[in-house]
Design an enzyme around this catalytic site. Structure first.
Site, PDB file in Angstrom:
ATOM      1  N   ASP A  57     -43.970   8.430 -22.004  1.00 51.08           N
ATOM      2  CA  ASP A  57     -43.749   9.564 -22.892  1.00 51.08           C
ATOM      3  C   ASP A  57     -43.433  10.835 -22.111  1.00 51.08           C
ATOM      4  O   ASP A  57     -43.550  10.879 -20.885  1.00 51.08           O
ATOM      5  CB  ASP A  57     -45.008   9.804 -23.747  1.00 51.08           C
ATOM      6  CG  ASP A  57     -45.295   8.667 -24.702  1.00 51.08           C
ATOM      7  OD1 ASP A  57     -44.329   8.066 -25.213  1.00 51.08           O
ATOM      8  OD2 ASP A  57     -46.482   8.373 -24.940  1.00 51.08           O
ATOM      9  N   TYR A 116     -51.772   1.389 -15.768  1.00 49.05           N
ATOM     10  CA  TYR A 116     -51.718   2.842 -15.857  1.00 49.05           C
ATOM     11  C   TYR A 116     -52.960   3.459 -15.225  1.00 49.05           C
ATOM     12  O   TYR A 116     -54.042   2.864 -15.230  1.00 49.05           O
ATOM     13  CB  TYR A 116     -51.630   3.292 -17.316  1.00 49.05           C
ATOM     14  CG  TYR A 116     -50.266   3.140 -17.935  1.00 49.05           C
ATOM     15  CD1 TYR A 116     -49.352   4.198 -17.923  1.00 49.05           C
ATOM     16  CD2 TYR A 116     -49.880   1.948 -18.535  1.00 49.05           C
ATOM     17  CE1 TYR A 116     -48.095   4.054 -18.500  1.00 49.05           C
ATOM     18  CE2 TYR A 116     -48.629   1.799 -19.112  1.00 49.05           C
ATOM     19  CZ  TYR A 116     -47.739   2.865 -19.098  1.00 49.05           C
ATOM     20  OH  TYR A 116     -46.492   2.717 -19.667  1.00 49.05           O
TER      21      TYR A 116
END
Length: 260
Positions: A57, A116
């Site tokens: 994002d 992540y």
């Protein structure tokens, strides 16, 4: 493109997402994918589309994003694409490695695990560049308590509560392999790995864990939110500046260089 001479080039990419509207090309905003495709167009003299393993994002960073593209240009050795692209790309996007792989390789669909990392800190005075890539928590962080909450994430669950607006035909059911915190001064690092993630899912999870922790809650509270499937139940979404796509895992046969 002539498949007899076509090559599939795999890229390992690092970027500072601060100034970008995310990875994926969109109508409004400058994106990582768009900048790299523009650089490839300058090299190839024609449009070249790339496929990314993770659609990070806006504001999210990467140290191990993976992408691939096919080309019938033979004049540039695969390992030299990193140099060619880095000579064109801005300094906040770097190609760490380039190599030729099988034509069947797809960086998105062949990925079996994405990892992540999120950086938090409870240290008030840190270096300016460390502050730029982390979220400050105004409460002393207890790793044991955080890990107790984070363990509820592991497994196969419906993560509807932790997603931004759902994309059409995207299942909210995801499998998470690991979810834990550890200390790396001045940060407390949260690492999560899974087969795939929904939009803003990781940031929603970390924001909810932090909110539960600050309110004195534990694993039970997180489980209740997870089971509710209600977006209104989650905590504030953690800021993008602390999130990194660390690594993408592939089957060995899909990650090796093409045999000559």
């Amino acid at each position: 493109m002539d498949n007899d001479v076509a090559r599939n080039i795999k890229l390992i990419i690092a970027y500072n997402g601060k100034n970008y509207a995310g990875w994926q090309i969109q109508d409004n905003g400058t994106t990582i994918q768009g900048i790299i495709e523009e650089a490839l167009k300058k090299i190839h003299k024609f449009e070249t589309k790339i496929i990314g393993a993770g659609r990070t994002d806006a504001g999210v960073h990467a140290v191990g994003q993976v992408a691939n593209f096919t080309t019938d240009l033979l004049s540039i050795p695969a390992k030299k694409y990193s140099l060619a692209l880095n000579s064109i790309l801005p300094d906040d996007i770097r190609i760490l490695e380039s190599k030729e792989v099988s034509l069947s390789f797809n960086s998105r669909y062949d990925a079996i695990e994405r990892i992540y990392r999120y950086q938090l800190t409870d240290v008030y005075s840190i270096m300016p560049w460390e502050k730029e890539f982390s979220m400050h928590i105004d409460k002393k962080l207890d790793i044991a308590i955080l890990n107790n909450i984070a363990s509820a994430v592991i497994g196969t669950h419906d993560f509807s509560a932790f997603s931004a607006q759902m994309e059409e035909h995207v299942s909210p059911v995801k499998t998470i392999y690991s979810s834990s915190f550890y200390s790396s001064y001045p940060f407390i690092i949260y690492k999560i790995s899974g087969s795939g993630f929904l939009r803003k899912m990781v940031r929603s999870i970390i924001g909810t864990i932090v909110e539960i922790y600050k309110n004195g809650g534990g694993r039970k509270e997180f489980e209740e939110i997870l089971k509710s499937k209600e977006r209104s139940m989650v905590g504030p979404t953690a800021p993008a500046k602390g999130l990194f796509l660390d690594y993408v895992v592939y089957d060995e046969e899909n990650s090796d260089e093409k045999s000559n």
